[in-house]
Design an enzyme around this catalytic site. Sequence first.
Site, PDB file in Angstrom:
ATOM      1  N   LYS A 172      60.239  33.661  42.318  1.00 32.17           N
ATOM      2  CA  LYS A 172      59.730  34.467  41.208  1.00 32.17           C
ATOM      3  C   LYS A 172      60.851  35.234  40.487  1.00 32.17           C
ATOM      4  CE  LYS A 172      55.048  34.981  43.085  1.00 32.17           C
ATOM      5  NZ  LYS A 172      53.915  35.930  43.307  1.00 32.17           N
ATOM      6  N   TYR A 197      47.727  30.584  36.895  1.00 31.47           N
ATOM      7  CA  TYR A 197      46.992  31.577  37.692  1.00 31.47           C
ATOM      8  C   TYR A 197      45.534  31.726  37.242  1.00 31.47           C
ATOM      9  CZ  TYR A 197      51.172  33.228  40.172  1.00 31.47           C
ATOM     10  OH  TYR A 197      52.275  33.323  40.988  1.00 31.47           O
ATOM     11  N   ASN A 227      56.859  39.872  44.612  1.00 36.41           N
ATOM     12  CA  ASN A 227      56.944  39.478  46.025  1.00 36.41           C
ATOM     13  C   ASN A 227      57.765  38.211  46.269  1.00 36.41           C
ATOM     14  OD1 ASN A 227      55.050  37.693  45.067  1.00 36.41           O
ATOM     15  ND2 ASN A 227      53.566  38.027  46.696  1.00 36.41           N
TER      16      ASN A 227
HETATM   17  P1  CMP Z   1      50.896  34.591  44.428  1.00 38.23           P
HETATM   18  O1  CMP Z   1      50.912  33.798  45.680  1.00 38.23           O
HETATM   19  O2  CMP Z   1      51.885  34.182  43.384  1.00 38.23           O
HETATM   20  O3  CMP Z   1      49.446  34.561  43.783  1.00 38.23           O
HETATM   21  C1  CMP Z   1      48.935  35.596  42.974  1.00 38.23           C
HETATM   22  C2  CMP Z   1      49.804  36.805  42.986  1.00 38.23           C
HETATM   23  O4  CMP Z   1      49.183  37.999  42.538  1.00 38.23           O
HETATM   24  C3  CMP Z   1      50.244  37.108  44.388  1.00 38.23           C
HETATM   25  O5  CMP Z   1      51.181  36.124  44.803  1.00 38.23           O
HETATM   26  C4  CMP Z   1      50.744  38.549  44.248  1.00 38.23           C
HETATM   27  O6  CMP Z   1      52.120  38.609  43.889  1.00 38.23           O
HETATM   28  C5  CMP Z   1      49.930  39.101  43.075  1.00 38.23           C
HETATM   29  N1  CMP Z   1      49.028  40.167  43.471  1.00 38.23           N
HETATM   30  C6  CMP Z   1      49.024  41.429  43.009  1.00 38.23           C
HETATM   31  N2  CMP Z   1      48.058  42.149  43.587  1.00 38.23           N
HETATM   32  C7  CMP Z   1      47.415  41.339  44.443  1.00 38.23           C
HETATM   33  C8  CMP Z   1      46.304  41.512  45.352  1.00 38.23           C
HETATM   34  N3  CMP Z   1      45.669  42.660  45.468  1.00 38.23           N
HETATM   35  N4  CMP Z   1      45.924  40.438  46.087  1.00 38.23           N
HETATM   36  C9  CMP Z   1      46.547  39.240  45.960  1.00 38.23           C
HETATM   37  N5  CMP Z   1      47.583  39.015  45.119  1.00 38.23           N
HETATM   38  C10 CMP Z   1      48.018  40.070  44.373  1.00 38.23           C
END
Ligand code: CMP
Length: 142
Positions: free
Chosen positions: A10, A50, A113
């Site tokens: 990311k 997404y 993340n």
């Molecule tokens: P990713 O696996 O890329 O999929 C969706 C992303 O939303 C996730 O990683 C997180 O970085 C982000 N995100 C932010 N808040 C939340 C949450 N409460 N639960 C899950 N994903 C979140």
Amino acid sequence: AIERTFSIVKPDAVAKNLIGAIYNRFENAGLKIIASKMVHLSREQAEGFYAEHKERPFFGALVDFMTSGPIMVQVLEGENAVLANREIMGATNPAEAARGTIRSDFANSIDENAVHGSDAVASAEREIAYFFTAEELCPRTR
Ligand code: CMP
């Protein structure tokens, strides 16, 4: 079984010059990178990728972040690749991620993340097809 999974380094991790460190984690876990490229997502591309999160409260912030800079997208192949990649990534929230995982070591927050990884073989197939043509995948013969 040998599986393929889809992975993103990311914008936060690209900005911190962590591409190589994260690719090392994949390779050290026995996952082979069979396709890879850098892209800077448009809003439309990020929203489409997404789409399943469209109704979530964090959707707008997620799209803002994922379009904030270039990312690396890659396809990883190996034994149980989907689960193997999820294990080395650690929990979505780096505060909850096990020590020694990518997110524990490199991520700042649940939003920034460091990596994405497919959660199942079916989503991996969809996510791979979103970014790569069949010709761009380079399965290893050795
Ligand atoms: P990713 O696996 O890329 O999929 C969706 C992303 O939303 C996730 O990683 C997180 O970085 C982000 N995100 C932010 N808040 C939340 C949450 N409460 N639960 C899950 N994903 C979140």
